[in-house]
Design a protein around this motif. Sequence first.
Motif, PDB file in Angstrom:
ATOM      1  N   PHE A   1       0.857  -1.182   0.000  1.00 26.78           N
ATOM      2  CA  PHE A   1       0.000   0.000   0.000  1.00 26.78           C
ATOM      3  C   PHE A   1       0.897   1.237   0.000  1.00 26.78           C
ATOM      4  O   PHE A   1       1.868   1.315   0.754  1.00 26.78           O
ATOM      5  N   THR A   2       0.561   2.217  -0.827  1.00 24.30           N
ATOM      6  CA  THR A   2       1.350   3.445  -0.919  1.00 24.30           C
ATOM      7  C   THR A   2       0.679   4.560  -0.142  1.00 24.30           C
ATOM      8  O   THR A   2      -0.510   4.804  -0.313  1.00 24.30           O
TER       9      THR A   2
ATOM     10  N   PHE B   1       5.507   6.483  -0.141  1.00 28.21           N
ATOM     11  CA  PHE B   1       6.146   5.436   0.651  1.00 28.21           C
ATOM     12  C   PHE B   1       5.334   4.171   0.474  1.00 28.21           C
ATOM     13  O   PHE B   1       4.120   4.170   0.719  1.00 28.21           O
ATOM     14  N   VAL B   2       5.981   3.085   0.050  1.00 26.83           N
ATOM     15  CA  VAL B   2       5.286   1.819  -0.176  1.00 26.83           C
ATOM     16  C   VAL B   2       5.444   0.954   1.073  1.00 26.83           C
ATOM     17  O   VAL B   2       6.546   0.516   1.406  1.00 26.83           O
ATOM     18  N   LEU B   3       4.326   0.739   1.756  1.00 24.23           N
ATOM     19  CA  LEU B   3       4.317  -0.049   2.984  1.00 24.23           C
ATOM     20  C   LEU B   3       3.803  -1.458   2.691  1.00 24.23           C
ATOM     21  O   LEU B   3       3.156  -1.693   1.678  1.00 24.23           O
ATOM     22  N   ASP B   4       4.090  -2.376   3.609  1.00 23.04           N
ATOM     23  CA  ASP B   4       3.660  -3.763   3.429  1.00 23.04           C
ATOM     24  C   ASP B   4       2.149  -3.916   3.505  1.00 23.04           C
ATOM     25  O   ASP B   4       1.588  -4.844   2.933  1.00 23.04           O
TER      26      ASP B   4
ATOM     27  N   GLY C   1       5.129   1.467  10.293  1.00 25.07           N
ATOM     28  CA  GLY C   1       5.390   1.117   8.896  1.00 25.07           C
ATOM     29  C   GLY C   1       6.424   2.022   8.251  1.00 25.07           C
ATOM     30  O   GLY C   1       7.342   1.556   7.567  1.00 25.07           O
ATOM     31  N   LEU C   2       6.303   3.339   8.480  1.00 24.37           N
ATOM     32  CA  LEU C   2       7.253   4.279   7.890  1.00 24.37           C
ATOM     33  C   LEU C   2       8.651   4.124   8.488  1.00 24.37           C
ATOM     34  O   LEU C   2       9.648   4.194   7.775  1.00 24.37           O
TER      35      LEU C   2
END
Length: 141
Positions: free
Chosen positions: A5-6, A27-30, A42-43
Motif C-alpha cells: 500500500f502506498t 512510501f510503499v508499505l507492506d 510502517g514508515l
Amino acid sequence: MSEQFTVYAVMKKLGKQKKESLVPVPFVLDERPQTVRDLIVGLVKLGVKEYNERKDNGQILPYLTKEEIRDRASAGKVAFGVRGGNDASEEEAVTNAIQSFEDGIYRVFAGEEEMTGLDEAIPWKEGLTFTFIRLTMLAGW
C-alpha cells in the motif's frame, strides 16, 4: 501475504523551508495502516530498511541536486561517504519514533486533521496525504 500500500507524506519542520521541498513523497508499505501507530511503525521500518541498504552500498544520501545540497547546507549538514558500521536497529527506531510522538516532538496530520493518539483510526479518503511536522530544533531529520 497482504498487498503493498502506498501512502504519501510531507515532512515539515519549524522555521524557514522552501515550498518546493514540501512535495508529498510516496512510501510503499507492506500493508495499509489502520492507526497512527501502524503508520509510524510502517514508515520507520521502511526507513530503517532503506538506510541499512544504502549504508552497505556507501550511499547514505542519494544523489543530490544543487538545490538539495543548498537546502541541506542551510539546515546544517551535508554528509557523504559513510560506509559499513552497524545496521540501524528497527526495534530501537520504532521505540524512539513512538516515544517522540508521545512526547510531542512531532505531530501527524491526515489531510487537515491532526492525529493526536497512537491508536486513533486513520480517516482514509481519496488522495489523503500525511504531514509530519517536527516541533523542536533538537530532533534530527
